[in-house]
Design an enzyme around this catalytic site. Structure first.
Site, short mmCIF file in Angstrom:
data_model
loop_
_atom_site.label_atom_id
_atom_site.label_comp_id
_atom_site.label_asym_id
_atom_site.label_seq_id
_atom_site.Cartn_x
_atom_site.Cartn_y
_atom_site.Cartn_z
CE LYS A 1 -10.42 54.96 -85.75
NZ LYS A 1 -11.69 54.27 -85.38
CG HIS B 1 -7.02 51.47 -82.29
ND1 HIS B 1 -8.22 50.88 -82.89
CD2 HIS B 1 -7.53 52.71 -81.99
CE1 HIS B 1 -9.27 51.49 -83.19
NE2 HIS B 1 -9.07 52.82 -82.40
CD GLU C 1 -10.32 54.28 -78.79
OE1 GLU C 1 -10.61 55.29 -79.13
OE2 GLU C 1 -9.85 53.22 -79.56
N GLY D 1 -16.63 54.20 -83.99
CA GLY D 1 -17.17 54.15 -85.34
C GLY D 1 -18.74 53.76 -85.70
N GLY E 1 -11.88 59.40 -83.19
CA GLY E 1 -11.57 58.90 -84.54
C GLY E 1 -12.10 59.85 -85.66
N GLY E 2 -13.39 59.40 -86.10
CA GLY E 2 -14.04 60.05 -87.13
C GLY E 2 -14.14 61.46 -87.03
P1 PGA Z 1 -14.26 56.98 -83.36
O1 PGA Z 1 -13.03 56.21 -83.20
O2 PGA Z 1 -14.27 58.30 -82.59
O3 PGA Z 1 -14.59 57.06 -85.01
O4 PGA Z 1 -15.50 56.06 -82.72
C1 PGA Z 1 -12.41 56.01 -82.03
C2 PGA Z 1 -11.19 55.27 -82.16
O5 PGA Z 1 -11.13 54.33 -82.64
O6 PGA Z 1 -9.83 55.77 -81.57
#
Ligand code: PGA
Length: 234
Positions: free
Chosen positions: A10, A91, A158, A164, A217-218
């Site tokens: 991100k 996304h 997702e 997140g 993501g994170g």
């Molecule tokens: P997350 O993000 O693993 O931080 O939940 C996933 C994404 O938005 O691709």
């Protein structure tokens, strides 16, 4: 099919710096195909740091046309020139922040394909849609509007409320949506799960039928966490 673990930084840098991150991935014994998706300015330096490895590079967005008067945008051809083999399109953060429609997401995916870049097309329901029992219908509508007519593409499921937040659907719910997506698309395209994938839940999620990998993501911001997820890929 070999599972794919894609890391989506991100609008963040990785925690340890690009050189250390790339070195950690480069030396890991990996079964999964790995794709790292940094912000645009970090594509070229990460490409250089990963040179000679099997780890692939992805961007987080592209424009729907190849060139022109679009200040601030980046064409898929430019991503390819910077070393990207993949690009995330649609996304939920872009659908929300930039009001991207299914039609625009499809146009971006087609532009990526024309540039030789494989689009990773994101779909996912809101919490309200899930609570109302409309998750599958919402996702099918997004797929119908967002998928290009031809392969190649990767789908990332997702759930918006899981991104997140540390919350995930039940394993049964993930499996059910992936089966629905599989029925609605080609038998050969990867279907990734994304939304709070962590080292602690990766094994169970990656073992589900029709889960062909994860979009992370994170937990992709440190090589150690991403590798602790990828170790469970088959
Ligand atoms: P997350 O993000 O693993 O931080 O939940 C996933 C994404 O938005 O691709």
């Amino acid at each position: 099919m070999k599972q794919i673990i894609a890391g989506n930084w991100k609008m963040n840098n990785c925690a340890e710096g690009i050189e250390a991150y790339a070195k950690a991935l480069r030396h890991a014994p990996l079964r999964a195909e790995m794709i790292i998706c940094p912000p645009f300015p970090l594509l070229a330096p990460l490409h250089a740091a990963l040179a000679g490895s099997l780890i692939k590079l992805g961007a987080q967005d592209c424009h729907s046309v190849a060139a022109g008067p679009h200040t601030g945008d980046v064409a898929a051809t430019m991503l390819a020139a910077a070393g990207a083999s993949h690009v995330i399109v649609g996304h939920s953060e872009r659908r929300t922040d930039h009001h991207e429609t299914n039609a625009l997401v499809r146009a971006k995916a087609e532009a990526a394909q024309q540039a030789g870049v494989i689009p990773i097309i994101c779909v996912g329901e809101t919490e309200a849609q899930r609570d109302a029992g409309h998750a599958a219908a919402a996702i099918l509508a997004q797929l119908a509007g967002s998928l290009p007519a031809t392969l190649p593409y990767i789908i990332a499921y997702e759930p918006i409320w899981a991104i997140g937040t540390g919350k995930t659907p039940t394993l049964d719910d993930i499996a059910a949506i992936h089966a629905t997506i599989r029925d609605a698309t080609s038998p050969t395209s990867h279907i990734l799960y994304g939304g709070s994938v962590k080292p602690a839940n990766a094994a169970a999620i990656l073992a589900l039928p029709h889960v062909n990998g994860a979009l992370v993501g994170g937990a992709s911001l440190t090589a150690a966490d991403l590798l602790a997820i990828a170790i469970h890929a088959t």
